[in-house]
Design an enzyme around this catalytic site. Structure first.
Site, PDB file in Angstrom:
ATOM      1  CG  ASN A  54       6.998  -3.975   0.412  1.00 51.12           C
ATOM      2  OD1 ASN A  54       8.191  -4.376  -0.046  1.00 51.12           O
ATOM      3  ND2 ASN A  54       5.726  -4.766   0.785  1.00 51.12           N
ATOM      4  CE  LYS A  62       4.012  -5.923  -2.190  1.00 50.21           C
ATOM      5  NZ  LYS A  62       2.597  -6.700  -2.288  1.00 50.21           N
ATOM      6  CG  HIS A 105       3.684  -7.171   3.613  1.00 55.12           C
ATOM      7  ND1 HIS A 105       2.824  -7.926   2.790  1.00 55.12           N
ATOM      8  CD2 HIS A 105       3.656  -5.901   3.031  1.00 55.12           C
ATOM      9  CE1 HIS A 105       2.455  -7.339   1.842  1.00 55.12           C
ATOM     10  NE2 HIS A 105       2.748  -6.090   1.860  1.00 55.12           N
ATOM     11  CD  GLU A 164       2.601  -9.425  -0.580  1.00 56.40           C
ATOM     12  OE1 GLU A 164       3.950  -9.159  -0.421  1.00 56.40           O
ATOM     13  OE2 GLU A 164       1.852  -8.875  -1.270  1.00 56.40           O
ATOM     14  CD  GLU A 192       0.370  -2.763   3.472  1.00 51.33           C
ATOM     15  OE1 GLU A 192       1.012  -1.914   2.562  1.00 51.33           O
ATOM     16  OE2 GLU A 192       0.814  -3.924   3.624  1.00 51.33           O
ATOM     17  N   GLY A 216      -2.471  -5.114  -4.323  1.00 55.02           N
ATOM     18  CA  GLY A 216      -2.027  -5.517  -5.586  1.00 55.02           C
ATOM     19  C   GLY A 216      -3.320  -6.151  -6.389  1.00 55.02           C
ATOM     20  CB  SER A 252      -4.890  -0.832  -4.786  1.00 52.41           C
ATOM     21  OG  SER A 252      -4.671  -2.141  -5.004  1.00 52.41           O
TER      22      SER A 252
HETATM   23  C1  PEP Z   1       2.019  -3.647  -0.110  1.00 51.44           C
HETATM   24  O1  PEP Z   1       2.186  -4.976  -0.441  1.00 51.44           O
HETATM   25  O2  PEP Z   1       2.308  -3.442   1.002  1.00 51.44           O
HETATM   26  C2  PEP Z   1       0.994  -2.855  -0.911  1.00 51.44           C
HETATM   27  C3  PEP Z   1       0.392  -1.940  -0.412  1.00 51.44           C
HETATM   28  O3  PEP Z   1       0.954  -3.129  -2.287  1.00 51.44           O
HETATM   29  P1  PEP Z   1       0.128  -2.568  -3.384  1.00 51.44           P
HETATM   30  O4  PEP Z   1       0.308  -1.248  -3.416  1.00 51.44           O
HETATM   31  O5  PEP Z   1       0.716  -3.202  -4.689  1.00 51.44           O
HETATM   32  O6  PEP Z   1      -1.484  -2.920  -3.196  1.00 51.44           O
END
Ligand code: PEP
Length: 249
Positions: A9, A11, A93, A95, A163, A169, A209
């Protein structure tokens, strides 16, 4: 057997120059023993689809509208994503749930539109830190799954990504036991709702992460069929490390 999936992703990251990362990823993976998906910003989708055309890499969107067309300034329909070369779309997601106030019923309507258009819906669920600390994780995940996943779901058109919001992040990752507990719970929920056949065929991704250094341990957890990766999907070298870990499971 569920085919493993490494999904990236991007973003709101990447302009035309980032397509070189996709070119190098597709060079490395003209064939692959796992599915590989990159979801770039919508502005890059068409060019990204061209960049991966001769490879095992596919591309997807990061959101879609629940309608086919109409007066929705700034929105993109599932048909438009398909037309631009997408095979899949990330929906719900955290976000988008937080920044855009999306609720489970919005995610469900979008997932219906995506599936009707022939896209795979990657539906995200996950708890906040406060919810985990209050021991509410499974209730939250169960509620989000019931509310966000449409009845027409199958192992072909649905992928669910767990998630935890606090792991996105941040460099923080749940313990392998915590990941396993949630993934086993999600599998059981899917089997109960859709029956064993469909319930066992839906792929479950972990996201939050994931990096080349922790991917192999996470992929060894039961009912983890791959990862949804943010930051570490932006560079082909990092994402390749994650793909290799998945291929070696
Ligand atoms: C995400 O935003 O879907 C995600 C898993 O981000 P990150 O791998 O950067 O934690």
């Amino acid at each position: 057997m569920r085919r493993k999936l490494a999904a990236g992703n991007w973003k709101m990251n990447g302009t035309g120059s980032a397509l070189s990362e996709l070119a190098s990823l597709s060079q490395s993976y003209s064939k692959a023993s796992v599915d590989i998906l990159i979801c770039p910003p919508a502005t890059l989708l068409h060019r990204a689809a061209d960049a991966v055309a001769e490879s095992a890499v596919t591309v997807g969107g990061q959101d879609c509208h629940s309608g086919h067309s109409g007066a929705h300034t700034g929105d993109i329909s599932a048909d438009m994503l398909l037309d631009a070369g997408a095979t899949s779309v990330i929906l719900g997601h955290s976000e988008r749930r937080v920044d855009h106030g999306e609720h489970d019923e919005d995610v469900r309507a979008k997932a219906r539109a995506a599936m009707d258009a022939g896209l795979k819906a990657v539906i995200c669920v996950g708890e906040s830190l406060e919810q985990r600390e209050a021991a509410n994780t499974l209730d939250i995940i169960g509620g989000q799954m019931s509310g966000s996943i449409p009845d027409q779901s199958t192992g072909e058109n649905l992928i669910v990504a767990y998630e935890p919001i606090w792991a996105i992040g941040t460099g923080k990752v749940p313990t392998l036991e915590e990941i396993g507990e949630v993934h086993d719970f999600m599998r059981a929920r899917l089997e109960r709702r859709f029956g064993e056949g469909v319930g066992r065929s839906v792929r479950l991704l972990y996201g939050g992460s994931v990096k080349p250094s922790n991917a192999a341990d996470i992929f060894a957890v039961s009912n983890v069929d791959g990862a949804l990766v943010g930051g570490a999907s932006l560079k082909a070298a990092d994402f390749s490390g994650i793909i290799q870990a998945l291929e070696s499971i």
